[in-house]
Design a protein around this motif. Structure first.
Motif, PDB file in Angstrom:
ATOM      1  N   ASP A   1     110.155 120.918 101.220  1.00  0.00           N
ATOM      2  CA  ASP A   1     109.102 121.688 100.560  1.00  0.00           C
ATOM      3  C   ASP A   1     109.102 121.447  99.051  1.00  0.00           C
TER       4      ASP A   1
ATOM      5  N   ARG B   1     106.731 129.813 102.254  1.00  0.00           N
ATOM      6  CA  ARG B   1     106.842 128.581 101.456  1.00  0.00           C
ATOM      7  C   ARG B   1     106.250 127.396 102.208  1.00  0.00           C
ATOM      8  N   ARG B   2     106.558 127.286 103.497  1.00  0.00           N
ATOM      9  CA  ARG B   2     106.025 126.169 104.284  1.00  0.00           C
ATOM     10  C   ARG B   2     104.506 126.258 104.420  1.00  0.00           C
TER      11      ARG B   2
ATOM     12  N   MET C   1     103.039 125.025 101.152  1.00  0.00           N
ATOM     13  CA  MET C   1     103.116 123.571 101.019  1.00  0.00           C
ATOM     14  C   MET C   1     102.199 122.859 102.008  1.00  0.00           C
TER      15      MET C   1
END
Length: 381
Positions: free
Chosen positions: A236, A310-311, A314
């Motif tokens: 990430d 977070r994923r 991204m």
């Protein structure tokens, strides 16, 4: 939100731009590509002098103490000049594994070497069947006394042919696609059991196919039986750097195209005077600025502690920048005409780098599917 850079950040940005502007013209780049390494050791040493190789490491470890924004600024210049040096593989990816997964003792040993330009790292993760799935691993690691013995094959290891250490994902337990049972190991690239076949990638960089036969790991990074969260975190952060690199390449392609439209004559006038072509150039600018905004978003999201959020962030970055990069690259080729298809002209090389950039760790289509399966970036009310 204030996106103004600090004085130190502007100095960093200007220093990198000045170095690459002086040393990385298109003809110079072709010369570096023909060198034995496929990139310039001289430029690498100058990266070290500027502190670029120690950028993400703490000052107490001999690093620069930079964060995601500083990484973004350097990555933009890397993309602007489509450099060939292993900065992403060694500093961003390799450095990420050291920062998040290595013991203090190992960091004390390796970080000064990385920062000085004496240690090159490469991430050996991709396998023939894995495509973009980080958890699809058939390479094995078996415990033998106090060490781990690794067997398997890895493909498309970026700068794997010149790396001094390899960071290898290997399965210690479970089935091929299980999320658990994956370890991350540090391997000596010059071990007799490591066989490397280097080659040039379509965008001019170097990569390698690697076979590991009874190779003893030098160290374990993170939890040897649950290393996938570490891999996800580093990937990430690397996507955020790739976003900055793509923006730099798109900016250069756009600038080059506008300059060409101002000078190329057709029917007795510059082609930039034709309204239809002006509209296409304007659409390129919109796509570029959308990507720039998403690169800022990526830098802000890189430190998100919730791995799912977070994923998702991204994934959205990859979707927008991947699609914008393809559009900007295609339009730059079309507006240049036949000259853009020649290897002697820089325009096509930017498109190649943008294409490779999009495919690293998953292309736009892959992440569209991921967001659809996980409910989108923002959950429906």
């Amino acid at each position: 939100m204030d996106f103004d850079l600090t004085e130190e950040q502007r100095l960093l940005q200007d220093s990198v731009a000045r170095l690459l502007g002086d040393k990385y013209g298109f003809e110079q780049r072709k010369g570096y590509m023909k060198s034995p390494d496929g990139w310039s050791r001289e430029i690498w040493a100058q990266f070290a002098e500027l502190g670029l190789l120690g950028l993400p490491f703490g000052e107490d470890e001999g690093g620069f103490g930079g964060g995601p924004v500083e990484t973004l600024l350097v990555a933009e210049q890397i993309g602007r000049f489509i450099t060939l040096e292993p900065w992403l593989s060694t500093v961003v990816i390799g450095g990420g594994f050291l920062r998040h997964g290595a013991s203090q003792e190992l960091r004390n040993e390796l970080v000064p070497q990385v920062a000085a330009g004496e240690m090159l790292l490469a991430f050996a993760q991709v396998e023939r069947q894995s495509r973009y799935d980080l958890f699809d691993v058939t390479t094995t690691a078996k415990k033998d006394g106090s060490s781990w013995v690794i067997n398997g094959r890895k493909g498309y290891v970026v700068h794997g042919d010149s790396a001094d250490r390899l960071i290898v994902t290997a399965r210690v337990a479970g089935g091929q696609r299980d999320l658990k049972g994956i370890g991350v190991f540090l391997v000596d690239a010059k071990d007799p059991g490591v066989q490397r076949r280097g080659y040039r990638t379509v965008d001019g960089q170097r990569a390698a196919e690697i076979e590991l036969s009874n190779v003893r790991a030098l160290a374990v990074l993170g939890n040897p039986e649950d290393g996938l969260p570490l891999v996800d975190q580093v990937v990430d952060e690397s996507i955020a750097a790739l976003a900055g690199e793509a923006v730099g390449a798109m900016q250069a392609a756009h600038d080059m195209t506008i300059d060409y439209m101002k000078t190329r004559q057709q029917f007795g006038r510059p082609i930039g005077s034709f309204q239809a072509l002006q509209h296409r150039a304007a659409d390129m600018l919109v796509a570029l600025e959308q990507s720039r905004s998403m690169s800022y978003f990526a830098a802000m999201s890189a430190a998100e502690r919730n791995p799912l959020e977070r994923r998702k962030a991204m994934a959205s970055v990859k979707v927008q920048i991947g699609r914008s990069a393809r559009f900007v690259g295609q339009q730059s080729i079309q507006l240049h005409g036949g000259i853009a298809m020649t290897i002697e002209y820089a325009c096509g090389h930017y498109f190649k780098r943008l294409t490779v950039n999009d495919s690293m760790f998953g292309d736009a289509d892959h992440y569209v599917r991921y967001l659809a399966e996980t409910g989108g970036l923002v959950a429906a009310a």
